[in-house]
Every structure is written in C-alpha cells, then in structure tokens.
Write a protein that holds these residues in place. Sequence first.
Motif, PDB file in Angstrom:
ATOM      1  N   ALA A   1     -37.106 -77.079  98.864  1.00 34.32           N
ATOM      2  CA  ALA A   1     -38.207 -77.757  98.167  1.00 34.32           C
ATOM      3  C   ALA A   1     -39.433 -77.873  99.060  1.00 34.32           C
ATOM      4  O   ALA A   1     -40.574 -77.679  98.605  1.00 34.32           O
TER       5      ALA A   1
ATOM      6  N   THR B   1     -36.501 -73.328  93.825  1.00 35.18           N
ATOM      7  CA  THR B   1     -36.951 -73.078  92.453  1.00 35.18           C
ATOM      8  C   THR B   1     -37.123 -74.379  91.669  1.00 35.18           C
ATOM      9  O   THR B   1     -38.049 -74.505  90.858  1.00 35.18           O
ATOM     10  N   ALA B   2     -36.230 -75.355  91.903  1.00 37.89           N
ATOM     11  CA  ALA B   2     -36.352 -76.643  91.205  1.00 37.89           C
ATOM     12  C   ALA B   2     -37.663 -77.334  91.568  1.00 37.89           C
ATOM     13  O   ALA B   2     -38.351 -77.888  90.701  1.00 37.89           O
TER      14      ALA B   2
ATOM     15  N   ILE C   1     -36.281 -83.274  84.648  1.00 35.85           N
ATOM     16  CA  ILE C   1     -35.273 -83.163  85.712  1.00 35.85           C
ATOM     17  C   ILE C   1     -33.939 -83.707  85.227  1.00 35.85           C
ATOM     18  O   ILE C   1     -32.884 -83.076  85.404  1.00 35.85           O
TER      19      ILE C   1
ATOM     20  N   MET D   1     -29.414 -82.440  92.258  1.00 34.90           N
ATOM     21  CA  MET D   1     -30.440 -82.474  91.211  1.00 34.90           C
ATOM     22  C   MET D   1     -30.648 -83.888  90.678  1.00 34.90           C
ATOM     23  O   MET D   1     -31.758 -84.251  90.264  1.00 34.90           O
TER      24      MET D   1
ATOM     25  N   SER E   1     -31.820 -72.944  94.951  1.00 35.86           N
ATOM     26  CA  SER E   1     -31.828 -73.936  93.880  1.00 35.86           C
ATOM     27  C   SER E   1     -32.852 -75.025  94.166  1.00 35.86           C
ATOM     28  O   SER E   1     -33.593 -75.451  93.263  1.00 35.86           O
ATOM     29  N   GLY E   2     -32.919 -75.493  95.414  1.00 36.95           N
ATOM     30  CA  GLY E   2     -33.924 -76.483  95.787  1.00 36.95           C
ATOM     31  C   GLY E   2     -35.330 -75.920  95.711  1.00 36.95           C
ATOM     32  O   GLY E   2     -36.258 -76.609  95.260  1.00 36.95           O
TER      33      GLY E   2
ATOM     34  N   ARG F   1     -32.137 -81.460  82.945  1.00 38.96           N
ATOM     35  CA  ARG F   1     -31.435 -80.415  83.681  1.00 38.96           C
ATOM     36  C   ARG F   1     -30.159 -80.953  84.321  1.00 38.96           C
ATOM     37  O   ARG F   1     -29.129 -80.269  84.328  1.00 38.96           O
TER      38      ARG F   1
ATOM     39  N   TYR G   1     -24.422 -79.226  93.503  1.00 38.05           N
ATOM     40  CA  TYR G   1     -25.722 -78.943  92.887  1.00 38.05           C
ATOM     41  C   TYR G   1     -26.093 -80.017  91.868  1.00 38.05           C
ATOM     42  O   TYR G   1     -27.242 -80.463  91.802  1.00 38.05           O
TER      43      TYR G   1
ATOM     44  N   TYR H   1     -40.460 -78.109  88.599  1.00 32.39           N
ATOM     45  CA  TYR H   1     -40.722 -79.498  88.196  1.00 32.39           C
ATOM     46  C   TYR H   1     -41.980 -80.069  88.837  1.00 32.39           C
ATOM     47  O   TYR H   1     -42.606 -80.963  88.259  1.00 32.39           O
TER      48      TYR H   1
ATOM     49  N   LEU I   1     -33.333 -85.443  92.611  1.00 30.87           N
ATOM     50  CA  LEU I   1     -34.544 -84.653  92.820  1.00 30.87           C
ATOM     51  C   LEU I   1     -35.810 -85.415  92.466  1.00 30.87           C
ATOM     52  O   LEU I   1     -36.838 -85.247  93.135  1.00 30.87           O
TER      53      LEU I   1
END
Length: 378
Positions: free
Chosen positions: A214, A61-62, A82, A156, A58-59, A85, A152, A66, A159
Amino acid sequence: MNINANLAANDHDIRLNLFLGIANWSLFLDHIPNDVLNLITARNYGFSGAADLFIFISGYTAAMVYAKIILERGFLVGATRIFKRVWQLYAAYIVLFTIYIVTIGYVAAQYAAPDIINEFNVAGLIDHPIRILAHGLLLQSRPLNLDVLQLYTLLMAFLAPVLWLMMRKPDLMMVGSLALYFAARYFEWNFASFPDGDWYFNPFCWQLLFVLGAWLALSGTQRFGRLIDSPALFYAGIAYLLFALAMTMAGRFPAFGQMFPTWLLDAFNPNDKVNLAPYRVLHFVVVVFVVTRFVCKDATALKWPIFNPLVKCGEQSLPVFCVGVFLSFIGHFALTLSSGSVLAQILVGVSGIAIMTFVAYYISWSKQQDVWKTLARV
C-alpha cells in the motif's frame, strides 16, 4: 505527497495482474506435496515465495483501488466499498471452508483414509464437527491451504483505518507497521487457532508486506524508482539473491549443506515462514527491486499472448485462488490413489492450471456479458 500523481503513474500496470496470476498458479502447485511441477516455483530458490507475492500485490492493488474511490467520493464511501470486499472475502472463505471440510470428511470415510483428516488440519471434524464449523466462522480453524485467504480477509478488514492514515502520513504508517512487526516477533504475538496451535501466517508480522504494498502504491514508488538505477544496490541485491539460493539449497540437500558452517545453516533453515523472518522480507524486497529494474511497466513483452492466461488469472484472483485450493486437494488425493509417477504429477499440475485458467476466462466473459446487458437497457 501527490496521491493522484502516484495513482495515475501506477494505473493500468499489467505487471500487477501478471505476477498475481503467477502467485495463484504457484500456490496451487505448492499445495500439492511431492509434485514435480512445484520444483519450478520461487520458494525453492530463495527465502520468499508465492504467499509473499500474493499478500504484497493484494495490498498494492487494494490501496490503489480504494484510495481512488476515497479521493473521488469521500472516505465514508471508500470505507463501505472496503467492507463490501471484506464480506466477499469472508463469504468466499466460509463457502470454501465448508466445501473443503465436507469433501475431506467424505473422502476419508469413503476411502478409509482417516490420516487425511490429520494431514489437512481438521482433526476434530469427526468428534466435534459443530465446533470446527463454529471456529471456522470466527477464522479460528486452520484447514491446510486456506491460510492465505484467512490472512488476506483479516488484513482487508483493517484496510480502512490503515488507508486513512496512509493517505495523510504514509511514512508514519509504514514506521508503525515496522514497529508492530518487530514487536510481534519479540513478544511472540499471534492469533490462536482451533483446536490447537497458532495461525500459520502470523498476521501481526505478515501485515508488513500488505502495508508495504500500500505504501509503495500511494507514495513510495517514486522513491523506490530512484533506487532502481543504482549499480551498487543492484549488484548487492544480486549477491543477496545468490546467497539466499545457496542457503535454500543447503537446507534441501544435506550434502551441499555440509559445505557451510552449522551456525550459518541453522540461521536460515528452517525458513521462518510463520513469523516472516527479516531475511525473508529482505529477499522479497530485493526480488521486487531486481524484477522492476528489468521488467518496466511499458515493456512490450508484457503484451505477448503467452502471458494472457496469467494476466487473466490475476484479474480474477479470488475465484481462481479458491478453485486452486480445492483442485490442490483433489490433485493430492488423485496422486495418492494413483502410481504418483512423474507423468501423473505433470498431468495433475497442468490440468489444474488449465481449469483455473478456464474459470478466469469464463468469469471475465460472464462479467462482460452483464455489462453489455446493462448498456443495452440504457
């Protein structure tokens, strides 16, 4: 650091959706206690499991999605995307939370099964339903199996500032994440939950996997890639995976555990999942290292039709996860009412995965119809 080059190198990596699909299926199976099918999930063979994989990807792909928006359209636009989302995640959590507790309350009353309220961490539902809902809106309630989505959503929400610094000083951001992780473990920082206790996934600690994902997406992939071909690191990693397997099995089977010193067994059992023990982080990093070594981005096997359902579930991760959480409760209750035989357990697990896969394909098809409709108007 050339972020554009890193994003281009990581673009269209089917492994991300494939393993996110695996994480979703595994979380569903893991959420059904005493189910024979959850014996095949990763948590049974090492320190880390599906939750680690879900948060890490998740980190990753985010950051990819973004960061690309920020580079093309500016930080302000990226930040608004962001937070859009975040709102989607929060709305999904609230809807799922409401459906979840209403269903649990109904089942407990209809089938005279009050113990199920305690089992799913909504003990105050009968006496304080308004307070339960109010604290749920603040992400302070902790119904069983919603913890990953709760975590999650919070990660986010932070983020945007993380990505701002990551795109300028990625190594500094990674060091800061490590510092927060160790400080949280040392000072025992965590968020309180209602009516008592703390968050099951301590966000001060679990942010490490999210930020690590990330960091690898934006700057660390090339450095990590240079280590993959190291024979010494590979054999050391395999040795650690075997050690983790032995410690996990020793905790599950007392007779096998007696073969090891008590001090060694107690150091890894029970597995510190709440605060993401360092040995758990190391195990996950080694798993990523070994898998990446054998499963390259362009591997032909990734395009085999047999993997399509997993990839599709990874592409539609949020709705598939939400459906999986609800189905895990239904499956658990169904097994409680039935004989709970091995055949029944397999039927519940396979049926749940089939429904999750159907939902993923339907949502993908529906989105495609919307695109075609929009193009037809142009």
